[in-house]
Design a protein around this motif. Structure first.
Motif, short mmCIF file in Angstrom:
data_model
loop_
_atom_site.label_atom_id
_atom_site.label_comp_id
_atom_site.label_asym_id
_atom_site.label_seq_id
_atom_site.Cartn_x
_atom_site.Cartn_y
_atom_site.Cartn_z
N TYR A 1 0.85 -1.18 0.00
CA TYR A 1 0.00 0.00 0.00
C TYR A 1 0.89 1.23 0.00
CZ TYR A 1 -4.40 -2.37 0.91
OH TYR A 1 -5.53 -3.16 0.79
N ASN B 1 -8.34 -2.93 -6.95
CA ASN B 1 -9.04 -2.72 -5.68
C ASN B 1 -10.54 -2.64 -5.94
OD1 ASN B 1 -6.58 -2.56 -4.29
ND2 ASN B 1 -6.40 -0.38 -4.67
N ASP C 1 -11.09 4.28 -2.84
CA ASP C 1 -10.00 4.78 -2.02
C ASP C 1 -9.56 6.13 -2.58
OD1 ASP C 1 -7.84 5.28 -0.45
OD2 ASP C 1 -6.85 3.36 -0.78
N SER D 1 -5.93 6.59 -3.92
CA SER D 1 -5.44 5.82 -5.07
C SER D 1 -4.84 6.74 -6.12
CB SER D 1 -6.59 5.00 -5.68
OG SER D 1 -7.03 4.02 -4.78
N ARG E 1 -1.26 7.51 -5.09
CA ARG E 1 -0.33 6.40 -5.28
C ARG E 1 0.04 6.24 -6.74
NH1 ARG E 1 -4.42 3.29 -2.31
NH2 ARG E 1 -4.02 3.48 -0.09
N TYR F 1 -4.25 1.79 -8.89
CA TYR F 1 -5.50 1.40 -8.26
C TYR F 1 -5.53 -0.11 -8.07
CZ TYR F 1 -6.73 6.10 -9.81
OH TYR F 1 -6.75 7.46 -10.02
#
Length: 554
Positions: A19, A409, A413, A416, A419, A422
């Protein structure tokens, strides 16, 4: 040996499911006619923001984007900084120095672009006296943010709560276990077929060839297995520092070897679906010195075309599906083919990779400049520390090392976007390395006739290890080295079962023969002597007696 080196190259990257780090936050900007959301990174893990947009306090944005804010003279005297958030350009001073000056002017926070980032954590005593928010933002987002200053800009910064688990965890556990069991079960099936179709007795040429191969393996074994230890460390360091170059090497490598794995997985079904048996003559194709069926060539071209299509479309919305398909085929094929001679070598190999995985996930954050985990950085697209300014300004999609599964996922979120992906990530090594042990156990079961005891128990151990890794990830709220849980569960199960069954030495040294060896002439004579001599041959000499008895025995 070259083939084994290539297989060793593929198993080097054991990336656990990861994560994003918890230092990502969101910047909510309100303009007169629109609302924008940007991703920011807090410059200290000790800083805490509200978890919801409603609880976040608003502040006015002050534009000093043409100033570095390293000295008081950089701050214009005709601006009001009280309870405001100031945008500053990166420069030769750290964000903590800028924040110290803004705090003296009554500011609430600073936002700095990340083009020329200078480490913040060089003076922890000064950081303790900073009470305002210190955040960095991507260069492209920074340019878009400062272009909106024609109108009054208000903002809120908050850190939305990240869910500690996702429903796709169940899918990861089921699929990974299924792939490992499929590859090792296939190896056991092939071993059983080879035992049933063993070569006729008395074929001394095959026996000599087998002895020659064994001697060759012993000579090359040390250097070959040593390369499996050296390659991982070398390649992962090269990936960290030269990611933008090395990633394309792995893309090409995966394109070819993924197609190879898919070909071998589809070949058994393909031979039944396509009954075309026409064969090309020997030496008709370059580098191929045996007869090849046309249907095999056609399947090979189809798989290679799919691999090339993935390489071209890897950034598309469906690119992850093709990557997971090629990856699953590759893992199953490698688990089937990687057969090491005994459990001693496998144990050393697994223990090394366990230490390797733990080191690059948990230890490297303590020695890198920004506290990054090298493994997680590589899994999620390379080290941000090493990105060039041209790469930051580029609009090209982010590249990933294609030696892992991407599982989308299922839940929403908000982080995401920050980051940049996803998906949840599971490295191929987390299947292939325990799969080597499961394959060894499955083949050992077939050769020793233990009714697949070791195969079943080690498969259950793998399932328990994956569940343990997911539980640890939820509880610790950070990415885990999956081998830390998989290897003790699989290897430990194997050793405990062997001790319970009294077969510890047998399974460690693989003392079961690879095949039912043909008996030697001396063994045959010894067996013949145990037979009762018929009445009609008692008067014959010993050599004639043995010859007649052996013929009757056959």
């Amino acid at each position: 040996m070259a083939v084994l080196l290539l297989k060793g190259l593929l198993i080097f990257l054991s990336i656990s499911k990861v994560y994003a780090a918890e230092d990502y936050s969101l910047l909510h900007v309100t303009l007169s006619e629109s609302v924008q959301t940007y991703c920011i990174r807090l410059e200290s893990h000790s800083q805490h923001l509200s978890e919801t947009l409603e609880d976040a306090g608003p502040s006015r944005l002050v534009d000093l984007s043409r100033s570095t804010g390293c000295t008081l003279s950089d701050f214009s005297t005709n601006k009001n900084y009280f309870n405001s958030t100031v945008t500053l350009a990166s420069g030769n001073c750290s964000p903590i120095q800028k924040a110290h000056l803004v705090q003296l002017l009554g500011g609430k926070g600073i936002i700095v672009d990340d083009r020329h980032h200078v480490a913040t954590f060089d003076n922890s005593s000064v950081l303790e006296n900073i009470n305002i928010t210190i955040a960095t933002i991507g260069w492209m987002d920074f340019q878009q943010l400062i272009s909106s200053f024609a109108t009054p800009v208000w903002l809120k910064m908050y850190t939305p709560k990240t869910r500690s688990w996702d429903p796709n965890m169940f899918l990861i556990v089921i699929l990974s276990t299924a792939f490992v069991m499929a590859g090792s079960g296939w190896a056991a099936y092939s071993e059983r077929n080879s035992l049933e179709k063993k070569t006729p007795k008395g074929n001394s040429l095959d026996s000599n060839q087998k002895t020659s191969d064994s001697i060759c393996l012993n000579v090359l074994g040390c250097s070959l297995y040593a390369s499996w230890f050296v390659l991982p460390c070398l390649l992962i360091v090269l990936l960290y520092f030269f990611f933008n170059v090395m990633v394309f090497f792995f893309i090409g490598f995966f394109c070819i070897y993924g197609s190879y794995g898919l070909y071998h997985c589809l070949l058994p079904g393909w031979t039944h679906l396509v009954p075309w048996l026409y064969e090309l003559p020997v030496n008709k194709l370059p580098c191929i010195q045996k007869k090849v069926q046309v249907r095999q060539i056609f399947l090979c071209l189809l798989c290679l075309a799919l691999g090339i299509f993935w390489a071209i479309q890897r950034h598309s919305n469906y690119g992850w599906i093709l990557q997971d398909l090629l990856g699953a085929s590759l893992c199953i094929t490698l688990v089937r083919d990687l057969k090491l001679p005994n459990l001693i070598i496998i144990t050393v190999l697994l223990v090394f990779y366990l230490v390797y995985d733990v080191f690059f996930v948990f230890i490297t954050p303590l020695i890198t400049s920004k506290g990054d985990s090298i493994m997680n950085k590589i899994a999620t697209g390379g080290s941000s520390d090493m990105e060039s300014e041209a790469a930051k300004l580029s609009s090209n999609p982010k590249e990933y090392v294609p030696l892992c599964f991407f599982i989308p996922n299922f839940g929403e979120d908000l982080l995401s976007k920050c980051r940049g992906y996803y998906f949840s990530i599971l490295g191929f090594g987390d299947l292939i390395l325990p799969g080597i042990l499961l394959t060894y156990n499955a083949v050992f079961d077939v050769k020793s006739g233990t009714k697949m005891v070791y195969y079943i128990t080690s498969s259950i151990g793998y399932l328990c290890g994956m569940v343990s890794a997911m539980v640890a990830m939820v509880l610790m709220k950070t990415g885990q080295p999956a081998l830390l849980y998989l290897i003790p569960c699989t290897l430990g199960t194997t050793l405990v079962v062997s001790l319970f069954r009294g077969e510890f030495k047998k399974i460690m040294k693989n003392s079961v023969p690879d095949n039912e060896e043909e008996t030697t002439s001396e063994d045959q004579v010894e067996l013949c002597r145990k037979e009762e001599e018929p009445e009609e041959i008692k008067d014959l000499n010993e050599n004639d007696k043995e010859l007649i008895i052996c013929k009757r025995q056959k």
